[in-house]
Design a protein around this motif. Structure first.
Motif, short mmCIF file in Angstrom:
data_model
loop_
_atom_site.label_atom_id
_atom_site.label_comp_id
_atom_site.label_asym_id
_atom_site.label_seq_id
_atom_site.Cartn_x
_atom_site.Cartn_y
_atom_site.Cartn_z
N PRO A 157 0.83 -1.22 0.00
CA PRO A 157 0.00 0.00 0.00
C PRO A 157 0.85 1.26 0.00
CG PRO A 157 0.11 -0.91 2.21
CD PRO A 157 0.84 -1.89 1.32
N TYR A 158 1.38 1.63 -1.17
CA TYR A 158 2.26 2.79 -1.27
C TYR A 158 1.50 4.08 -0.95
CZ TYR A 158 5.44 -0.39 -3.64
OH TYR A 158 6.26 -1.43 -3.94
N LEU A 159 2.26 5.11 -0.54
CA LEU A 159 1.70 6.45 -0.38
C LEU A 159 1.48 7.06 -1.76
CD1 LEU A 159 4.08 7.75 2.44
CD2 LEU A 159 1.77 6.88 2.73
N ASP A 160 0.46 7.89 -1.87
CA ASP A 160 0.26 8.53 -3.16
C ASP A 160 1.24 9.70 -3.30
OD1 ASP A 160 -0.79 10.82 -1.86
OD2 ASP A 160 -2.83 10.02 -1.96
N THR A 161 1.20 10.37 -4.46
CA THR A 161 2.18 11.41 -4.76
C THR A 161 2.17 12.53 -3.74
OG1 THR A 161 1.99 10.95 -7.14
CG2 THR A 161 2.96 13.06 -6.50
N ASP A 162 0.98 12.99 -3.36
CA ASP A 162 0.88 14.08 -2.39
C ASP A 162 1.38 13.64 -1.02
OD1 ASP A 162 -0.16 15.71 -4.33
OD2 ASP A 162 -2.27 15.34 -3.78
N GLU A 163 1.04 12.43 -0.63
CA GLU A 163 1.48 11.94 0.68
C GLU A 163 3.00 11.79 0.74
OE1 GLU A 163 -2.35 9.27 2.11
OE2 GLU A 163 -0.88 8.40 0.71
N TRP A 164 3.59 11.25 -0.35
CA TRP A 164 5.04 11.09 -0.36
C TRP A 164 5.75 12.44 -0.38
CZ3 TRP A 164 8.20 7.73 1.28
CH2 TRP A 164 9.56 7.78 0.93
N ALA A 165 5.12 13.44 -0.98
CA ALA A 165 5.69 14.79 -0.97
C ALA A 165 5.76 15.32 0.45
CB ALA A 165 4.85 15.73 -1.85
#
Length: 376
Positions: free
Chosen positions: A350-358
Motif C-alpha cells: 500500500p504505497y503512499l500517493d504522490t501528495d502523501e510522499w511529498a
C-alpha cells in the motif's frame, strides 16, 4: 612430642557463660582435657589461639564452635612448643592465600557471568520479557535518545509512515504496535528501539530520493529488529558490563552515568548476526506485504554511495558513514542476498500517493537547519 605435658585451664562450653575447671594434657594429636561435660580432644591443625590476660592463651577449635579453653602462662609456653605453627604466621599466610584465591575465583565467576553468561542468555531473557515492560523500556530510551537525535516535528509525515508500518507489522505478525518518528540528522540511517519504536533520519530520505519502495524496505529491516526483539537483547547484553562496572566502582552510579553519557547510541547498535537476522525477517515481511526484497538492495547501494555533505566537516561525515557501515554485515553480500530474493511481480504494497510522499519527502526541511547544533 615424646611425652605429655599437663596443666590446668578454664573451659567454656559455648552453651552458657559458666566456667568449668579443666585438666589439660598436650598429646601428639592435640590438646586433650577433661571437663564437667566429659573428655575432649582438639587437634592442633584445627586450633586457633588468641592472647588472654596475664600472658595466657584463649584456644578455640573448629571442631567445637563457640567453645573456648583459657590457659595460663605455663600452658601457653607448652602450647607454643607443641604447635609452633599457630604462632609463626604459617596459618595467617595460608588463610591470606586462600582468601586471595577465593576472590580471584569470585572475580572470574563474575567476569564470566557478566561478559559471557548474560550475553549468552540475552536472547532467552528478551523473549521472556513481558511486552508491556519492553514497550515501557523503549519509551524511556526514546526520551533519553531524543536529547541526542532531535525530532523533525513532522507529525503529518510521521503519521503517514506509522500507519503503513503498523499495516506491515500486523500482516507480518511483528508483535508490537509501531511508533514512528523522523529525526533531524544528515547521516542516512534508521533505528529500532525496544517495544516497537522506529526512527528514520532526514539523511535516509534524501539518500533514497524518491524511491519510496527502498525506504519501506529499510523500514522492513527495522521491523525485523522489533520482531526478533533485538533491542531487549542488546539491553540485557549491555547490562552485564554495566553491572560489573558498578561492582568495581562500589555502586556509586559513576559507571552507569559514564555508559549513558559516553555511548548511549553506541550501545544500541546491533551485532552483525542480529543485522543478518533482521535482513532475513525483513525479506519475510516484504514478501508478506507485497514489497519487492530487491528494493532493499537499492537502499544499501544508495547508502553506501552517499557522498559527505560539502557544508559539513568531511572527515567527521566520512568517519560516521564508515562507522555505520562497520556495524552491518558485508554490504555487497547483503545486496546480493536481497537481489536473490527479488519478486518482480510484487505489487500488493500500500504505497503512499504522490501528495502523501511529498509530505514525507519534505518532513525535515534542510532550510530549518540554520539553528541546528553541530553534529561533530
Amino acid at each position: 612430642m615424646t611425652g605429655e605435658e599437663s596443666f590446668s585451664g578454664v573451659y567454656y562450653d559455648g552453651a552458657s557463660a559458666r566456667a568449668h575447671d579443666a585438666e589439660v594434657r598436650l598429646t601428639a594429636e592435640g590438646v586433650a582435657f577433661e571437663a564437667a561435660d566429659g573428655a575432649h580432644l582438639w587437634p592442633y591443625g584445627r586450633l586457633d589461639a588468641a592472647p588472654a590476660p596475664n600472658g595466657g592463651l584463649r584456644l578455640s577449635s573448629k571442631t567445637a564452635p563457640g567453645a573456648a579453653l583459657v590457659i595460663g602462662t605455663n600452658g601457653a609456653a607448652a602450647i607454643r612448643r607443641a604447635a609452633p605453627e599457630l604462632f609463626d604466621g604459617t596459618r595467617a599466610r595460608r588463610r591470606f592465600i586462600a582468601l586471595v584465591a577465593a576472590l580471584v575465583a569470585a572475580a572470574a565467576g563474575f567476569g564470566w557471568l557478566f561478559f559471557f553468561g548474560v550475553p549468552a542468555a540475552s536472547g532467552p531473557l528478551a523473549r521472556a520479557t513481558d511486552p508491556k515492560l519492553e514497550i515501557q523500556i523503549g519509551e524511556n530510551l526514546d526520551a533519553q535518545i531524543s536529547l541526542l537525535l532531535r525530532s523533525c516535528k513532522a507529525a503529518e509525515a510521521d503519521a503517514l509512515i506509522e500507519q503503513r508500518l503498523n499495516d506491515m507489522a500486523e500482516r507480518a505478525d511483528v508483535g508490537f504496535p509501531i511508533r514512528f518518528e523522523f529525526v533531524r540528522t544528515r547521516m542516512p540511517n534508521a533505528l529500532a528501539l525496544p517495544g516497537g519504536r522506529v526512527k528514520a533520519t532526514r539523511g535516509l530520505v534524501e539518500a533514497l530520493e524518491n524511491d519510496q519502495e527502498a525506504f519501506f524496505a529499510v523500514m522492513a529491516h527495522e521491523l525485523g529488529h522489533v520482531k526478533e526483539r533485538h533491542g531487549m537483547q542488546t539491553i540485557y547484553r549491555n547490562a552485564g558490563l554495566s553491572t560489573l562496572l558498578e561492582i568495581v566502582t562500589g555502586g556509586s552510579g559513576v559507571a552507569q552515568q559514564a555508559i549513558l553519557v559516553g555511548g548511549q547510541l553506541n550501545q544500541l547498535r546491533y551485532s552483525r548476526v542480529q543485522e543478518e537476522d533482521a535482513d532475513a525477517v525483513a525479506f519475510e515481511i516484504m514478501e508478506a506485504t507485497g514489497l519487492d526484497p530487491a528494493s532493499l538492495a537499492r537502499a544499501f547501494e544508495a547508502i553506501a554511495d552517499i557522498e559527505p555533505d560539502e557544508e559539513a566537516d568531511e572527515d567527521a561525515d566520512e568517519e560516521r558513514l564508515s562507522d555505520w557501515l562497520s556495524t552491518h554485515p558485508n554490504t555487497k553480500d547483503r545486496i546480493k542476498a536481497a537481489r536473490d530474493r527479488a519478486l518482480p511481480d510484487a505489487d500488493g504494497f500500500p504505497y503512499l500517493d504522490t501528495d502523501e510522499w511529498a509530505i514525507v519527502s519534505s518532513a525535515c526541511d534542510p532550510k530549518e537547519d540554520a539553528d541546528e547544533p553541530s553534529e561533530d
